[in-house]
Design an enzyme around this catalytic site. Structure first.
Site, PDB file in Angstrom:
ATOM      1  N   TYR A  30      10.070  27.476  82.077  1.00  0.00           N
ATOM      2  CA  TYR A  30      11.187  28.537  81.900  1.00  0.00           C
ATOM      3  C   TYR A  30      12.386  27.836  81.489  1.00  0.00           C
ATOM      4  CZ  TYR A  30      13.309  26.702  86.077  1.00  0.00           C
ATOM      5  OH  TYR A  30      14.080  25.946  87.140  1.00  0.00           O
ATOM      6  N   ARG A  49      14.819  21.822  74.772  1.00  0.00           N
ATOM      7  CA  ARG A  49      14.299  21.598  76.076  1.00  0.00           C
ATOM      8  C   ARG A  49      12.972  22.367  76.300  1.00  0.00           C
ATOM      9  NH1 ARG A  49      18.284  21.763  81.318  1.00  0.00           N
ATOM     10  NH2 ARG A  49      17.629  23.989  80.947  1.00  0.00           N
ATOM     11  N   ARG A  97      -9.439  32.458  87.866  1.00  0.00           N
ATOM     12  CA  ARG A  97      -8.950  30.933  88.253  1.00  0.00           C
ATOM     13  C   ARG A  97      -9.918  30.076  88.016  1.00  0.00           C
ATOM     14  NH1 ARG A  97      -8.758  27.496  92.599  1.00  0.00           N
ATOM     15  NH2 ARG A  97      -6.814  26.582  92.989  1.00  0.00           N
ATOM     16  N   HIS A  99      -9.295  25.400  86.847  1.00  0.00           N
ATOM     17  CA  HIS A  99      -8.309  24.467  86.696  1.00  0.00           C
ATOM     18  C   HIS A  99      -8.201  24.127  85.219  1.00  0.00           C
ATOM     19  CE1 HIS A  99      -8.166  23.945  90.983  1.00  0.00           C
ATOM     20  NE2 HIS A  99      -6.999  23.228  90.989  1.00  0.00           N
ATOM     21  N   LYS A 143      10.737  21.497  82.607  1.00  0.00           N
ATOM     22  CA  LYS A 143      11.278  22.805  83.472  1.00  0.00           C
ATOM     23  C   LYS A 143      10.043  23.547  83.557  1.00  0.00           C
ATOM     24  CE  LYS A 143      15.410  25.181  83.417  1.00  0.00           C
ATOM     25  NZ  LYS A 143      15.907  24.792  84.747  1.00  0.00           N
ATOM     26  N   GLU A 175      19.404  14.100  91.858  1.00  0.00           N
ATOM     27  CA  GLU A 175      19.959  15.544  91.439  1.00  0.00           C
ATOM     28  C   GLU A 175      20.141  16.484  92.681  1.00  0.00           C
ATOM     29  OE1 GLU A 175      17.883  17.703  88.347  1.00  0.00           O
ATOM     30  OE2 GLU A 175      15.988  17.171  89.047  1.00  0.00           O
ATOM     31  N   LEU A 199      15.981  16.636  85.723  1.00  0.00           N
ATOM     32  CA  LEU A 199      16.023  17.602  84.727  1.00  0.00           C
ATOM     33  C   LEU A 199      17.253  17.308  83.793  1.00  0.00           C
ATOM     34  CD1 LEU A 199      14.698  20.173  83.779  1.00  0.00           C
ATOM     35  CD2 LEU A 199      16.739  21.288  84.304  1.00  0.00           C
TER      36      LEU A 199
END
Ligand code: PDD
Length: 275
Positions: A30, A49, A97, A99, A143, A175, A199
């Site tokens: 995101y 990014r 579902r 992996h 992110k 951070e 980040l």
């Protein structure tokens, strides 16, 4: 108006599948953009990014970066957004579902805008924080949607009647829950190096640029919670918080316990980058 998969639509018309890997695995990435005066702030840096995160988690973006930029610009225009944020998320797609990466699934993009004023009260008055163990994985530079440790940390702050946490790994400050942290000691600005433990904040990069422009020495060096307590000034940086002073950590005042002169100067310069 939202953007979902391939089109703009109303939020109520979005039909999300429970098989979206974002739900099962947090398997997605995101970005949060700030919009000032109807324009996406630092768009290119956010896009770079996004591309880097996508490539590191081996997720193929559903559109080119140029096309994503066009979609977000159109989203801002359609919503007549002047002052606010744009949230952009891309998951690895829908599949039962399991992996391994699905062979069939297409990545799914979701984007929407929120009208939010600048948090001028906290920018002006500052906030308090507590220290909190950084238990995240070793790729905090990506992110991704896996934000449970950040969520737990932020809630711990609120439960302790402060607004933010200072994350640390065995005493070394990294951070905060959704922002980067900087301190000033004897006129020198210190912040954790942009490696795998934090980040690489877009606002962080802007602040470092501004500090260098002001001829403030900048050291991208890690510091300890002890050094934070002894700092003259401390502040957080982020898309949603801009430059917000930290006045107190674990009940101890940082410097005079009021927003410092360097912080104020950087705040002034920061406002100039979008006005
Ligand atoms: N968070 N560190 C973390 C862990 C973050 O989640 C963020 C941003 C930052 C600051 O980065 P930037 O300056 O690029 O916003 C640092 C966003 C706003 C969020 O998750 O809502």
């Amino acid at each position: 108006m939202y953007f979902y998969k391939n089109e703009f639509m109303n939020k109520a018309d979005i039909q999300l599948s429970p098989d979206d890997r974002g739900y099962y695995f947090g398997d997605g990435i995101y970005e949060v953009f700030r919009v000032y005066q109807g324009k996406l702030y630092e768009q290119d840096a956010h896009m770079q990014r996004l591309q880097r995160t996508a490539s590191e988690v081996r997720l193929t973006l559903p559109f080119t970066i140029e096309k994503i930029g066009q979609i977000l610009t159109e989203l801002v225009a359609k919503n007549k957004l002047i002052d606010g944020t744009v949230y952009l998320q891309i998951t690895r797609g829908e599949a039962p579902r399991a992996h391994p990466f699905p062979t069939q699934a297409e990545p799914i993009m979701l984007a929407y805008c929120t009208e939010v004023p600048r948090p001028t009260a906290t920018i002006h008055n500052g906030i308090k924080a507590i220290t909190f163990a950084d238990i995240r994985w070793l790729r905090c530079d990506l992110k991704t949607l896996n934000l449970l440790p950040n969520v737990m940390a932020k809630q711990a702050a609120l439960d302790n009647n402060v607004q933010e946490v200072v994350l640390h790994r065995e005493g070394t400050v990294t951070e905060c829950s959704a922002s980067n942290l900087m301190i000033i000691k004897d006129g020198v600005l210190y912040t954790h190096p942009a490696n795998h433990l934090i980040l690489h904040g877009i606002t962080r990069a802007v602040v470092l640029r501004l500090a260098r422009g002001l001829e403030m020495p900048v050291k991208e060096e890690a510091f300890t919670t002890g050094q934070l307590m002894e700092a003259d000034e401390a502040f957080i940086s982020g898309t949603t918080v801009e430059i917000t002073p930290i006045l107190e950590v674990d009940g101890r005042k940082i410097g005079a316990g009021t927003p410092g002169a360097y912080t104020r100067k950087l705040q002034e310069e920061f406002v100039r980058t979008f006005s």
